[in-house]
Motif scaffolding. Structure first.
Motif, PDB file in Angstrom:
ATOM      1  N   PRO A   1      -0.152 -10.417   2.672  1.00 37.39           N
ATOM      2  CA  PRO A   1       0.773 -11.236   3.451  1.00 37.39           C
ATOM      3  C   PRO A   1       2.127 -10.508   4.130  1.00 37.39           C
ATOM      4  O   PRO A   1       2.474  -9.287   3.469  1.00 37.39           O
ATOM      5  CB  PRO A   1       1.192 -12.255   2.311  1.00 37.39           C
ATOM      6  CG  PRO A   1      -0.053 -12.110   1.288  1.00 37.39           C
ATOM      7  CD  PRO A   1      -0.231 -10.716   1.622  1.00 37.39           C
ATOM      8  N   GLU A   2       2.480 -10.990   5.212  1.00 34.06           N
ATOM      9  CA  GLU A   2       3.634 -10.436   5.891  1.00 34.06           C
ATOM     10  C   GLU A   2       4.797 -10.651   5.131  1.00 34.06           C
ATOM     11  O   GLU A   2       5.007 -11.577   4.276  1.00 34.06           O
ATOM     12  CB  GLU A   2       3.934 -11.079   7.261  1.00 34.06           C
ATOM     13  CG  GLU A   2       5.066 -10.454   8.090  1.00 34.06           C
ATOM     14  CD  GLU A   2       5.309 -11.175   9.512  1.00 34.06           C
ATOM     15  OE1 GLU A   2       5.541 -10.641  10.345  1.00 34.06           O
ATOM     16  OE2 GLU A   2       4.512 -12.392   9.636  1.00 34.06           O
ATOM     17  N   ARG A   3       5.628  -9.413   5.091  1.00 31.07           N
ATOM     18  CA  ARG A   3       6.992  -9.747   4.105  1.00 31.07           C
ATOM     19  C   ARG A   3       7.785 -10.444   4.928  1.00 31.07           C
ATOM     20  O   ARG A   3       8.086 -10.620   5.859  1.00 31.07           O
ATOM     21  CB  ARG A   3       7.419  -8.253   3.914  1.00 31.07           C
ATOM     22  CG  ARG A   3       6.579  -7.205   3.199  1.00 31.07           C
ATOM     23  CD  ARG A   3       7.188  -5.946   2.981  1.00 31.07           C
ATOM     24  NE  ARG A   3       8.470  -5.865   2.574  1.00 31.07           N
ATOM     25  CZ  ARG A   3       9.064  -4.918   2.217  1.00 31.07           C
ATOM     26  NH1 ARG A   3       8.508  -3.630   2.331  1.00 31.07           N
ATOM     27  NH2 ARG A   3      10.481  -5.039   1.475  1.00 31.07           N
TER      28      ARG A   3
ATOM     29  N   PRO B   1     -10.342 -11.978   5.857  1.00 27.86           N
ATOM     30  CA  PRO B   1     -10.312 -13.287   5.560  1.00 27.86           C
ATOM     31  C   PRO B   1      -9.634 -13.699   4.462  1.00 27.86           C
ATOM     32  O   PRO B   1      -9.146 -14.912   4.433  1.00 27.86           O
ATOM     33  CB  PRO B   1     -11.809 -13.819   5.554  1.00 27.86           C
ATOM     34  CG  PRO B   1     -12.524 -12.432   4.872  1.00 27.86           C
ATOM     35  CD  PRO B   1     -11.855 -11.452   5.380  1.00 27.86           C
ATOM     36  N   PHE B   2      -9.290 -12.962   3.350  1.00 28.46           N
ATOM     37  CA  PHE B   2      -8.601 -13.416   2.302  1.00 28.46           C
ATOM     38  C   PHE B   2      -7.305 -12.611   1.939  1.00 28.46           C
ATOM     39  O   PHE B   2      -7.090 -11.601   2.388  1.00 28.46           O
ATOM     40  CB  PHE B   2      -9.649 -13.074   0.957  1.00 28.46           C
ATOM     41  CG  PHE B   2     -10.875 -13.620   1.054  1.00 28.46           C
ATOM     42  CD1 PHE B   2     -10.910 -15.023   0.911  1.00 28.46           C
ATOM     43  CD2 PHE B   2     -11.970 -12.901   1.272  1.00 28.46           C
ATOM     44  CE1 PHE B   2     -12.456 -15.550   1.137  1.00 28.46           C
ATOM     45  CE2 PHE B   2     -13.187 -13.216   1.286  1.00 28.46           C
ATOM     46  CZ  PHE B   2     -13.592 -14.682   1.217  1.00 28.46           C
ATOM     47  N   ALA B   3      -6.370 -13.426   1.362  1.00 23.34           N
ATOM     48  CA  ALA B   3      -4.971 -13.170   1.279  1.00 23.34           C
ATOM     49  C   ALA B   3      -5.133 -12.223  -0.318  1.00 23.34           C
ATOM     50  O   ALA B   3      -5.656 -12.459  -1.179  1.00 23.34           O
ATOM     51  CB  ALA B   3      -4.025 -14.153   0.881  1.00 23.34           C
TER      52      ALA B   3
ATOM     53  N   PRO C   1      -3.688 -13.321  -6.400  1.00 21.19           N
ATOM     54  CA  PRO C   1      -4.534 -13.871  -7.476  1.00 21.19           C
ATOM     55  C   PRO C   1      -5.413 -15.023  -6.994  1.00 21.19           C
ATOM     56  O   PRO C   1      -5.191 -15.626  -6.103  1.00 21.19           O
ATOM     57  CB  PRO C   1      -3.594 -14.413  -8.678  1.00 21.19           C
ATOM     58  CG  PRO C   1      -2.303 -13.767  -8.278  1.00 21.19           C
ATOM     59  CD  PRO C   1      -2.202 -13.476  -6.783  1.00 21.19           C
ATOM     60  N   PRO C   2      -6.960 -14.863  -7.429  1.00 21.05           N
ATOM     61  CA  PRO C   2      -7.493 -13.905  -8.286  1.00 21.05           C
ATOM     62  C   PRO C   2      -7.951 -12.624  -7.623  1.00 21.05           C
ATOM     63  O   PRO C   2      -8.358 -11.593  -8.458  1.00 21.05           O
ATOM     64  CB  PRO C   2      -8.425 -14.592  -9.122  1.00 21.05           C
ATOM     65  CG  PRO C   2      -8.849 -15.482  -8.011  1.00 21.05           C
ATOM     66  CD  PRO C   2      -7.792 -15.905  -7.040  1.00 21.05           C
ATOM     67  N   LEU C   3      -8.002 -12.331  -6.261  1.00 17.80           N
ATOM     68  CA  LEU C   3      -8.630 -11.555  -5.576  1.00 17.80           C
ATOM     69  C   LEU C   3      -8.038 -10.218  -6.013  1.00 17.80           C
ATOM     70  O   LEU C   3      -8.701  -9.202  -6.092  1.00 17.80           O
ATOM     71  CB  LEU C   3      -8.604 -11.850  -4.184  1.00 17.80           C
ATOM     72  CG  LEU C   3      -9.065 -10.694  -3.273  1.00 17.80           C
ATOM     73  CD1 LEU C   3     -10.699 -10.622  -3.645  1.00 17.80           C
ATOM     74  CD2 LEU C   3      -8.916 -11.236  -1.674  1.00 17.80           C
TER      75      LEU C   3
ATOM     76  N   SER D   1     -11.967 -20.315  -5.019  1.00 16.05           N
ATOM     77  CA  SER D   1     -10.777 -19.991  -5.479  1.00 16.05           C
ATOM     78  C   SER D   1     -10.248 -18.697  -4.755  1.00 16.05           C
ATOM     79  O   SER D   1      -8.817 -18.489  -4.887  1.00 16.05           O
ATOM     80  CB  SER D   1     -10.671 -19.673  -7.165  1.00 16.05           C
ATOM     81  OG  SER D   1     -11.309 -18.284  -7.321  1.00 16.05           O
ATOM     82  N   LEU D   2     -10.920 -18.126  -4.080  1.00 18.45           N
ATOM     83  CA  LEU D   2     -10.164 -16.909  -3.409  1.00 18.45           C
ATOM     84  C   LEU D   2      -9.260 -17.400  -2.305  1.00 18.45           C
ATOM     85  O   LEU D   2      -9.603 -18.379  -1.382  1.00 18.45           O
ATOM     86  CB  LEU D   2     -11.190 -16.178  -2.770  1.00 18.45           C
ATOM     87  CG  LEU D   2     -12.358 -15.618  -3.575  1.00 18.45           C
ATOM     88  CD1 LEU D   2     -13.402 -14.734  -2.784  1.00 18.45           C
ATOM     89  CD2 LEU D   2     -11.481 -14.598  -4.588  1.00 18.45           C
ATOM     90  N   PRO D   3      -7.942 -16.893  -2.254  1.00 16.74           N
ATOM     91  CA  PRO D   3      -7.099 -17.195  -1.538  1.00 16.74           C
ATOM     92  C   PRO D   3      -7.422 -16.911  -0.074  1.00 16.74           C
ATOM     93  O   PRO D   3      -7.582 -15.520   0.305  1.00 16.74           O
ATOM     94  CB  PRO D   3      -5.853 -16.613  -1.901  1.00 16.74           C
ATOM     95  CG  PRO D   3      -6.149 -15.325  -2.690  1.00 16.74           C
ATOM     96  CD  PRO D   3      -7.458 -15.832  -3.234  1.00 16.74           C
ATOM     97  N   ARG D   4      -7.334 -17.705   1.092  1.00 16.83           N
ATOM     98  CA  ARG D   4      -7.554 -17.310   2.372  1.00 16.83           C
ATOM     99  C   ARG D   4      -6.323 -17.221   3.329  1.00 16.83           C
ATOM    100  O   ARG D   4      -5.227 -17.688   2.985  1.00 16.83           O
ATOM    101  CB  ARG D   4      -8.406 -18.423   3.004  1.00 16.83           C
ATOM    102  CG  ARG D   4      -9.724 -18.578   2.115  1.00 16.83           C
ATOM    103  CD  ARG D   4     -10.736 -19.850   2.699  1.00 16.83           C
ATOM    104  NE  ARG D   4     -11.829 -19.881   1.833  1.00 16.83           N
ATOM    105  CZ  ARG D   4     -13.165 -19.080   2.298  1.00 16.83           C
ATOM    106  NH1 ARG D   4     -13.109 -18.198   2.993  1.00 16.83           N
ATOM    107  NH2 ARG D   4     -14.213 -19.193   1.483  1.00 16.83           N
TER     108      ARG D   4
END
Length: 224
Positions: free
Chosen positions: A220-222, A65-67, A70-72, A30-33
């Motif tokens: 993430p980039e704005r 590696p992760f964005a 949520p949930p990270l 579930s971790l966003p990549r």
């Protein structure tokens, strides 16, 4: 967890179910990549405004590696502000397989130092907690006492990129030489890259030949 599972497994910090190490397979999935990340800045490609063009950039490679979403983001917030120290190991284990190959070209890990006042208030350095687990698994030393912060600069939270770079300029100083060393700077989140670049500048001044960054998450980039 059932009694037998408690003998051979640990509880997943995300859901409480059985896990061999850190997050269970469901919570880990579930971790966003970050998809198609740039190896130099860690942002997802195409990068609209590369931070390396706007600022001094002393880092050769970024692995994050992760964005930071949520949930990270909740796990990282709990680690830093709610005293959930064991999540340092959890996040390190999530990062481990992403840096294992790169570790062949790294001599030591350098967690981003906290100022002593902030370290005293928090009770631990979250970057050091992540670095210790990685170092043990990768059989690399952790540098904890040879670099530190010069002063208690204001928090980075809420600042834009220019403000973040100005806030940490000259913030770090190495107390020992790193002649010829290939180093991996370890942190929880990479936002603008201001902090890790200030640290990399100090390490290079002390003789390091290469500085990579290993972070659990990348902001993430704005859009603007």
């Amino acid at each position: 967890m059932r009694m037998l599972e408690r003998l051979f497994f640990e509880a997943c910090p995300g859901c409480g179910e059985a896990s061999r190490a850190g997050l269970c397979t469901v919570c880990a999935a579930s971790l966003p990549r970050v998809v198609d990340a740039c190896e130099r800045c860690g942002l997802a490609r195409p990068v609209a405004s590369c931070p390396r063009r706007a600022r001094d950039w002393h880092v050769e490679r970024v692995i994050a590696p992760f964005a930071y979403a949520p949930p990270l983001d909740g796990y990282i917030h709990a680690l830093k502000y709610r005293g959930a120290r064991r999540l340092g190991r959890t996040l390190a284990l999530a990062l481990l397989e992403h840096v294992r190959a790169a570790a062949r070209d790294v001599d030591a890990l350098v967690p981003v130092p906290l100022h002593p006042l902030r370290l005293r208030a928090r009770g631990f350095n979250q970057a050091a907690e992540i670095a210790r687990t990685l170092a043990h698994a990768l059989e690399r030393p952790v540098v904890l006492a040879r670099v530190g912060r010069r002063g208690a600069e204001a928090p980075q939270t809420g600042r834009g990129a220019a403000g973040r770079f100005a806030n940490v300029a000259g913030a770090f100083a190495a107390t020992h030489a790193f002649a010829g060393a290939r180093l991996a700077i370890v942190d929880d989140v990479l936002t603008t890259g201001a902090t890790v670049n200030a640290l990399a500048a100090a390490l290079r001044e002390a003789g390091a030949t290469r500085c990579h960054v290993w972070a659990v998450a990348r902001t993430p980039e704005r859009a603007d």
